[in-house]
Design an enzyme around this catalytic site. Structure first.
Site, PDB file in Angstrom:
ATOM      1  N   GLU A 123      32.369  23.848  19.348  1.00 43.14           N
ATOM      2  CA  GLU A 123      32.089  22.527  19.922  1.00 43.14           C
ATOM      3  C   GLU A 123      32.772  22.327  21.275  1.00 43.14           C
ATOM      4  O   GLU A 123      32.196  21.741  22.201  1.00 43.14           O
ATOM      5  CB  GLU A 123      32.555  21.435  18.947  1.00 43.14           C
ATOM      6  N   VAL A 126      31.519  23.385  25.387  1.00 45.12           N
ATOM      7  CA  VAL A 126      30.676  22.635  26.334  1.00 45.12           C
ATOM      8  C   VAL A 126      31.051  21.158  26.277  1.00 45.12           C
ATOM      9  O   VAL A 126      31.090  20.555  25.194  1.00 45.12           O
ATOM     10  CB  VAL A 126      29.174  22.764  26.001  1.00 45.12           C
ATOM     11  N   ILE A 130      33.293  15.877  24.367  1.00 45.20           N
ATOM     12  CA  ILE A 130      32.003  15.247  24.028  1.00 45.20           C
ATOM     13  C   ILE A 130      31.348  16.058  22.912  1.00 45.20           C
ATOM     14  O   ILE A 130      31.128  17.260  23.075  1.00 45.20           O
ATOM     15  CB  ILE A 130      31.042  15.223  25.245  1.00 45.20           C
ATOM     16  N   GLU A 184      41.652  24.948  39.350  1.00 43.94           N
ATOM     17  CA  GLU A 184      42.535  26.080  39.120  1.00 43.94           C
ATOM     18  C   GLU A 184      42.891  26.766  40.444  1.00 43.94           C
ATOM     19  O   GLU A 184      42.214  26.555  41.456  1.00 43.94           O
ATOM     20  CB  GLU A 184      41.855  27.061  38.187  1.00 43.94           C
ATOM     21  N   LYS A 199      27.670  27.016  30.427  1.00 43.36           N
ATOM     22  CA  LYS A 199      27.555  25.903  29.466  1.00 43.36           C
ATOM     23  C   LYS A 199      26.098  25.535  29.209  1.00 43.36           C
ATOM     24  O   LYS A 199      25.714  25.296  28.069  1.00 43.36           O
ATOM     25  CB  LYS A 199      28.361  24.700  29.977  1.00 43.36           C
TER      26      LYS A 199
HETATM   27  N1  HSE Z   1      37.003  24.048  34.544  1.00 41.30           N
HETATM   28  C1  HSE Z   1      36.243  23.370  33.542  1.00 41.30           C
HETATM   29  C2  HSE Z   1      35.731  22.041  34.120  1.00 41.30           C
HETATM   30  C3  HSE Z   1      37.097  23.135  32.321  1.00 41.30           C
HETATM   31  O1  HSE Z   1      36.198  21.645  35.181  1.00 41.30           O
HETATM   32  O2  HSE Z   1      34.850  21.427  33.533  1.00 41.30           O
HETATM   33  C4  HSE Z   1      36.340  22.692  31.109  1.00 41.30           C
HETATM   34  O3  HSE Z   1      35.420  23.630  30.678  1.00 41.30           O
END
Ligand code: HSE
Length: 400
Positions: A123, A126, A130, A184, A199
């Protein structure tokens, strides 16, 4: 039941916190106490209360018959795949937040889970917190899903929102996002759209019950979006959003990940900052939308713990998620049609020679005008661009 966590980072430590803070209500809902007994990590966490649980070899979890449920929050395909496979083969239920693993190995891991009489849930892979996967697999099973359009990357939505609000450029907003922990150190998977591509491949595979190769999905990230694009977007009363779009088309799907201009009427127009939202159209339900925190420690861990409770309650059941190895041949992306917003260095008459133009915007920016084209296929767009010279098109954003 005993729980092990593989990867004690942002999400893994969030899972430990929820298991501890909400232990009483989780026990009631799961029908048994969920006790964290092992944590796999490269680090030792000296002085941390979980330090006594830390192991460095995944076999110490796989071969421990007292561990029933395993959480994988390491990220990346390897060694996560090897570790998860081993857990399933040792009869342990597994839940993961790892979209790279699920997009790449989802069908294979589900097959291994079924063969070993256990469940493999994902879950949190994605939309963070949510509950979109469970919604598609349970609540909406009476519908044929005809469209899924998502803002499913928090980093890029945060950056685009700040560019819109503050008028700053891409590099500046990326630095700010990194300083605030929303991007990041290596942001490429997010800003180049690959995270969103994985996703939407997962969601489409679930509604198709077959495999969508994320490498087959046309993807454009947000690296080409500039402060000037937002000046035009504002004038048009549109938002710029990185969308992952999947539309059913005959017996296949048309999928694309790219920045789009959305008007104020679009349900995803007002999804700002790090928030995610998934707009789903069912053939009976019609429109629906699911909105919430798509990333972060506790929202993502909340989805993982939801899976843990579900697996604990149904520990005698094997996975029943239908996702076969058969690969879906996606609809030809060149046949998809869009209206386009184009910034061009050509004159109005020059651009009209190649495109059918609906409207022209001259905002007084030196050396350029903006135009909105009539709807055209990607193929026709490429052919029209082929008749132009380098630099004639400054930028182009599809209109959603
Ligand atoms: N780097 C991803 C985002 C983290 O910003 O949505 C969550 O999958």
């Amino acid at each position: 039941m005993n729980v092990a966590i593989m990867g004690y980072g942002t999400i893994g430590s969030g899972v430990a916190k929820i298991l501890s803070d909400n232990s009483a209500l989780i026990e009631k809902r799961a029908g048994c106490r969920l006790t964290l007994t092992k944590v796999l990590d490269l680090r030792d966490f000296d002085g941390d209360p979980i330090a006594p649980l830390v192991v460095h070899d995944y076999n110490q979890i796989a071969e421990d018959d007292s561990v029933d449920l395993v959480v994988e929050t390491m990220g990346g395909v390897e060694p996560a795949f090897t570790f998860v496979k081993a857990m399933l083969e040792h009869g342990k239920h597994v839940t993961t937040s790892n979209k790279a693993l699920v997009a790449d190995k989802g069908a294979e891991l589900l097959e291994i889970a079924r063969a070993n009489g256990v469940q493999f849930l994902f879950e949190a892979s994605v939309g963070g917190g949510i509950p979109i996967i469970r919604t598609l697999l349970t609540a909406l099973t009476g519908d044929r899903i005809d469209e899924i359009t998502g803002i499913i990357n928090g980093t890029t939505n945060y950056m685009l929102t700040n560019m819109a609000n503050e008028g700053c450029g891409f590099d500046e907003v990326l630095k700010e996002a990194q300083a605030n922990g929303y991007a990041e150190a290596d942001p490429s998977a997010d800003i180049e759209g690959h995270d969103a591509t994985r996703k939407i491949a997962i969601l489409t595979s679930l509604i198709a019950e077959a495999t969508v190769n994320y490498q087959d999905i046309p993807v454009e990230g947000i690296t080409g979006i500039t402060a000037e694009d937002f000046i035009y977007a504002k004038k048009l009363s549109h938002a710029v959003k990185l969308l992952a779009v999947c539309k059913r088309q005959a017996d296949t799907f048309a999928i694309r990940v790219a920045p789009f201009l959305l008007d104020e009427e679009h349900p995803l127009y007002a999804v700002h900052g790090v928030m995610n939202a998934v707009y789903v159209v069912g053939n009976m339900l019609g429109d629906s939308m699911y909105y919430g925190s798509g990333a972060g420690s506790l929202p993502t861990a909340s989805a993982v713990v939801g899976d843990l409770v579900s697996m604990a309650k149904e520990h005698d059941k094997a996975s029943d998620i239908r996702w076969s190895h058969d690969t879906i041949r996606l609809a030809d992306p060149d046949e998809q049609s869009y209206r386009n917003f184009i910034r061009t260095s050509l004159s109005e008459s020059g651009i009209r020679e190649c495109f059918e133009i609906e409207s022209v915007l001259d905002l007084g920016i030196a050396g350029e005008i903006g135009v909105v084209t009539a709807s055209m296929t990607e193929k026709a767009y490429k052919e029209a661009c082929g008749r132009l010279s380098d630099g004639d098109i400054i930028s182009r954003i599809r209109i959603g």
